[in-house]
Design a protein around this motif. Structure first.
Motif, mmCIF file in Angstrom:
data_model
loop_
_atom_site.group_PDB
_atom_site.id
_atom_site.type_symbol
_atom_site.label_atom_id
_atom_site.label_comp_id
_atom_site.label_asym_id
_atom_site.label_seq_id
_atom_site.Cartn_x
_atom_site.Cartn_y
_atom_site.Cartn_z
ATOM 1 N N ASP A 726 32.320 37.579 45.428
ATOM 2 C CA ASP A 726 31.724 36.764 44.368
ATOM 3 C C ASP A 726 32.382 35.402 44.315
ATOM 4 O OD1 ASP A 726 30.059 38.780 43.647
ATOM 5 O OD2 ASP A 726 31.437 39.626 42.211
ATOM 6 N N CYS A 727 33.617 35.385 43.816
ATOM 7 C CA CYS A 727 34.237 34.096 43.512
ATOM 8 C C CYS A 727 34.822 33.422 44.741
ATOM 9 C CB CYS A 727 35.329 34.304 42.478
ATOM 10 S SG CYS A 727 36.759 35.177 43.161
ATOM 11 N N LYS A 728 35.227 34.195 45.724
ATOM 12 C CA LYS A 728 35.902 33.701 46.936
ATOM 13 C C LYS A 728 37.171 32.931 46.614
ATOM 14 C CE LYS A 728 31.602 33.404 49.533
ATOM 15 N NZ LYS A 728 30.607 32.912 48.595
ATOM 16 N N GLY A 730 39.877 34.803 44.881
ATOM 17 C CA GLY A 730 40.900 35.756 44.464
ATOM 18 C C GLY A 730 40.892 36.073 42.981
ATOM 19 N N CYS A 732 37.973 37.780 41.224
ATOM 20 C CA CYS A 732 37.042 38.751 40.656
ATOM 21 C C CYS A 732 37.224 40.171 41.170
ATOM 22 C CB CYS A 732 35.606 38.314 40.915
ATOM 23 S SG CYS A 732 35.114 38.509 42.626
ATOM 24 N N GLY A 733 37.892 40.365 42.259
ATOM 25 C CA GLY A 733 38.157 41.709 42.763
ATOM 26 C C GLY A 733 37.038 42.307 43.587
ATOM 27 N N SER A 734 35.933 41.583 43.808
ATOM 28 C CA SER A 734 34.824 42.263 44.484
ATOM 29 C C SER A 734 35.006 42.345 45.999
ATOM 30 C CB SER A 734 33.497 41.614 44.127
ATOM 31 O OG SER A 734 33.473 40.319 44.570
ATOM 32 N N CYS A 735 35.918 41.594 46.578
ATOM 33 C CA CYS A 735 36.043 41.607 48.040
ATOM 34 C C CYS A 735 37.199 42.496 48.494
ATOM 35 C CB CYS A 735 36.256 40.189 48.548
ATOM 36 S SG CYS A 735 37.806 39.528 47.951
ATOM 37 N N MET A 763 42.599 41.403 48.703
ATOM 38 C CA MET A 763 41.385 40.638 48.456
ATOM 39 C C MET A 763 41.118 39.817 49.716
ATOM 40 S SD MET A 763 40.441 41.626 45.601
ATOM 41 C CE MET A 763 41.404 42.963 44.896
ATOM 42 N N CYS A 765 39.040 37.591 50.468
ATOM 43 C CA CYS A 765 38.606 36.191 50.401
ATOM 44 C C CYS A 765 39.780 35.235 50.446
ATOM 45 C CB CYS A 765 37.786 35.938 49.144
ATOM 46 S SG CYS A 765 38.758 36.025 47.645
HETATM 47 FE FE1 FES Z 1 36.460 37.341 44.190
HETATM 48 FE FE2 FES Z 1 37.591 37.799 46.531
HETATM 49 S S1 FES Z 1 35.551 37.317 46.146
HETATM 50 S S2 FES Z 1 38.460 38.126 44.594
#
Ligand code: FES
Ligand code: HEM
Length: 778
Positions: A726-728, A730, A732-735, A763, A765
């Protein structure tokens, strides 16, 4: 906390002051008049706050008792820092209700509390991570057949009628059914839920009149109790499919993370989160597309454009117009000092129209290559978990409509909206068509055709724009200048000086970035000048050797990461060699604005320097040319000996020159020097300080090289391995990926210290390897 310092002077026109904000500043007349429940905001929120975006980006609204934030960068900074800007008020009633309504709510035992979206750290992140699995692409895939089946059935019901209200006849019910399946709720009682969820929206984000408040309170109270009953039923069969059942199962081992209060509150809030948002988003999208017939036709002809069109619709006219945060400690947003306790209405729909982030922001461009930067799903640690489910639904609906009803058009109508600050979509959307022209009557096979759904952000390859090379002319030794036009003569999206485009050099995998150097006022064409780089990776060689006038080319963009500071008191523009391309556009703009500027252009030899004649004609004595073969060099030390307050240096050229400039300017005020850089993500990644390493993928045995200037995530993507992100940054935790071996260099803010020390997940990203290799459980 925001890094900008507060402005020393108040940005408000004091003469017009009618009120005072909590920080003591007078409130401007427009801020005082701001009314998010009025028709202006309801019909078009970003247009309604255009003045704020342009002139007063953070203002206090006395009517609402909130600070309103209108610009992209400010809103993103707020989203980024969820400790200073707490999400705890996200589900609070924006209009406090009277005693009678409160008593009604109490009589139902109404106790809506923290879910995820309004939960603070440190409780939020462990809960979010524990409950993430059902949102991962492999789990979401299981919902695709149901969405397709429902979309098909609902269109079947009205396709022969020639007229339909898409909201009433499809877009309300299908996302509700999908939402209930996702959550694990039995399908009965849809109408009741429909009434309840609207009441919840009005109760939370609306301004019900005192007499309506009581009726709303009864509906909300009933909704709450109904949610409790559904949950009780689910607890009897916790192994059934559904996100709520998943939560119930997680509660067994983690009762302090997944609490009873969470489950009951989420049962109610989850239906709204998953249902109304998506229903409204699709209705907005269809309205927007049918209002732009050319875009609609393009989509009908090339369904490959659908995923990006979905993003552009969410950007241009999304279903969440604004979100809320509470300031927990004195903070500065957009230069305005806000006291602790301030409430913020962050108008994400306004951010989505911010020219500083989206070139030609009001233009609806289904090929916009940064459309998915929109903030309609929020950003950072709370970014919408369900966004890929919503994207999937919207893609399937658009696919069904474009295939079966390409001849559909908007009927004459007035659009109405349920008055509230945040959730936005027309209550009805009447469309019409001639059923005799339905393509499936001629070609029933068409019904079986489907395009693959893209789970996640659109692929960059799918959003290219075709252009025709109108001319390719020699601009200097080794430099060719290309003039690119739209093949059908349409205008191209506007651009601002400093913008670049990505050009596919004969192969989708070989894409190169070139700054635009023509006149931004010329909407019919883009111009770039390309230097033949002898030691390059083949992109410029292809352009020089293969490309000629009349050829088709695929490009992406334009995007701008190198903006001209038009507020500077003086501009020093410096170009080395082919770096003149963005600088020439900046100089043209500075001239137009009547700014005080000088243009310094250095090159190896006069014959290799492009654009000299036109620059001389436009800029006269402001242009200083340093041609190496004439023995003239630009003496940076002399040029920049004395720092000037209010001056801005924009420079583009070879790395060596930029480094020398940075050294020379070291004694100038911070941030004076702005240089062109093409890397958008993680500007913090400095290849000179990083090392390359390998990641080995356990499941496939594949080894992927991560170069010093790339993240693990982007290296995996290039190797066609899809990892959610998501955020790329570090946040949001999605990666997250599991790590089986190798030492991790953690750079995120998601993992706890204990988790970092355990060295078992990272993470992708932003985090890297300390050594030469990591083994990932992928
Ligand atoms: Fe959000 Fe890596 S994309 S923490
Ligand atoms: C959070 C918008 C669809 C579940 C959010 C937030 C927004 C949003 C603005 C708050 C983000 C923040 O604070 O940074 C939307 C839009 C949707 C949509 C516009 C449709 C177009 C869905 C769907 C689900 C869902 C289908 C499925 C269940 C969630 C959850 C959160 C959330 C669980 C809380 C995440 C957290 O706080 O960690 N959404 N949403 N949403 N959304 Fe969505």
């Amino acid at each position: 906390m925001s890094t900008t310092t507060p402005v020393s002077r108040c940005p408000v026109a004091h003469g017009a002051a009618v009120d005072q904000a909590p920080n003591g500043c007078p409130v401007s007349a427009r801020a005082a008049a701001f009314d998010p429940f009025g028709d202006g905001y309801q019909q078009d929120p970003p247009e309604y706050v255009r003045w704020a975006r342009e002139q007063e980006p953070v203002f206090y609204s006395p009517k609402l008792g909130y600070w309103v934030v209108a610009r992209y960068d400010d809103i993103k900074a707020v989203f980024r820092d969820n400790l200073t800007f707490s999400p705890s008020i996200a589900l609070e009633k924006i209009t406090p209700t009277g005693d009678e309504a409160n008593q009604v709510l109490a009589s139902y035992g109404y106790a809506m509390n923290r879910t995820l979206v309004n939960e603070d750290e440190p409780a939020h992140m462990p809960r979010r991570r524990l409950l993430m699995e059902p949102f991962t692409p492999e789990h979401l895939k299981h919902h695709e057949p149901l969405v397709r089946k429902l979309a098909r059935e609902y269109v079947d019901r009205f396709i022969d009628d020639g007229r339909a209200d898409l909201v009433d006849q499809m877009l309300w019910e299908v996302p509700l059914t999908v939402a209930m399946h996702f959550l694990g709720v039995p399908e009965d009682d849809m109408d009741t839920l429909r009434r309840y969820s609207i009441a919840h929206t009005v109760n939370t984000w609306g301004r019900p009149k005192p007499q309506e408040q009581v009726a709303v309170a009864h509906a909300v109270g009933n909704f709450w109790q109904h949610a409790g009953r559904i949950l009780a039923k689910m607890r009897e069969n916790p192994d059934a499919p559904g996100w709520m059942q998943f939560g119930i199962r997680m509660q067994k081992d983690h009762p302090e993370v997944v609490t009873d209060s969470y489950l009951h509150s989420m049962m109610m809030a989850g239906i709204v989160a998953a249902h109304e948002t998506t229903a409204n988003a699709t209705a907005n999208a269809m309205k927007l597309l049918l209002q732009h017939p050319q875009a609609w036709r393009d989509l009908c002809e090339d369904p490959g454009l659908i995923p990006n069109a979905v993003e552009e619709c969410l950007r241009h006219n999304g279903s969440v117009a604004a979100w809320r945060r509470l300031v927990t400690r004195d903070a500065v947003v957009g230069g305005v000092a806000l006291p602790a306790g301030s409430k913020l209405l962050i108008v994400t729909s306004s951010a989505n129209h911010d020219e500083a982030h989206f070139a030609d922001a009001d233009f609806f461009d289904i090929r916009r290559d940064n459309a998915s930067d929109h903030l309609t799903f929020g950003y950072g640690s709370h970014q919408c978990m369900g966004k890929n489910l919503a994207r999937m639904e919207m893609q399937i609906f658009l696919e069904e409509f474009t295939r079966r009803l390409p001849h559909m058009r908007l009927a004459e109508q007035q659009f109405t909206y349920v008055p509230n600050t945040s959730f936005r979509g027309p209550e009805h959307l009447w469309v019409e068509w001639d059923p005799a022209q339905n393509p499936e009557r001629r070609d029933p096979a068409l019904l079986a055709a489907t395009s693959p759904v893209r789970i996640g952000e659109p692929s960059r390859h799918a959003i290219t724009r075709s252009v025709r090379v109108e001319s390719a002319t020699r601009a200097a030794d080794g430099v060719v200048r290309l003039r690119l036009v739209s093949p059908d003569g349409r205008a191209l999206p506007r651009w601002t000086p400093g913008s670049h485009i990505d050009v596919e050099c004969g192969d989708p995998e070989r894409s190169r970035q070139y700054s635009l150097c023509g006149d931004p006022a010329d909407s019919g064409a883009y111009e770039i000048a390309v230097l033949h780089e002898q030691d390059g990776r083949g992109g410029s060689a292809w352009i020089h050797q293969e490309l000629k006038a009349g050829d088709k080319l695929r490009i992406r963009g334009p995007r701008n990461h190198f903006r001209l500071d038009e507020s500077a008191q003086r501009l020093i523009l410096i170009a080395g060699g082919i770096g003149i391309t963005p600088i020439s556009a900046m100089a043209r703009r500075a001239r137009e604005l009547g700014m005080d500027y000088t243009l310094h252009y250095a090159g190896r030899a006069r014959r290799c320097m492009a654009m000299l004649d036109e620059l001389a004609a436009l800029h006269g004595e402001r242009l200083h040319v340093y041609a190496g073969d004439e023995g003239r060099r630009c003496d940076f030390a002399a040029l920049l000996a004395t720092p000037e307050a209010g001056a801005r240096i924009h420079a583009c050229g070879p790395e060596r020159m930029l480094q020398a400039l940075a050294d020379t300017c070291a004694h100038w005020p911070e941030d004076t020097l702005r240089v062109e850089h093409f890397h958008t993500t993680l500007a913090a990644l400095d290849p000179s300080k990083e090392h390359a390493f390998d990641v080995e993928l356990k499941d496939s045995g594949l080894v992927v090289r991560v170069p010093a200037d790339q993240t693990v995530l982007s290296a995996l993507r290039q190797a066609n391995i899809d990892v959610q992100s998501d955020c790329k940054e570090g946040l949001c935790g999605s990666c997250e990926v599991a790590v089986l071996a190798g030492e991790i260099d953690h750079r995120d803010v998601v993992l706890t210290r204990a988790e970092r020390d355990a060295n078992r997940k990272m993470m992708s990203c932003c985090s890297r390897a300390k050594g030469k290799k990591l083994v990932l459980a992928l």
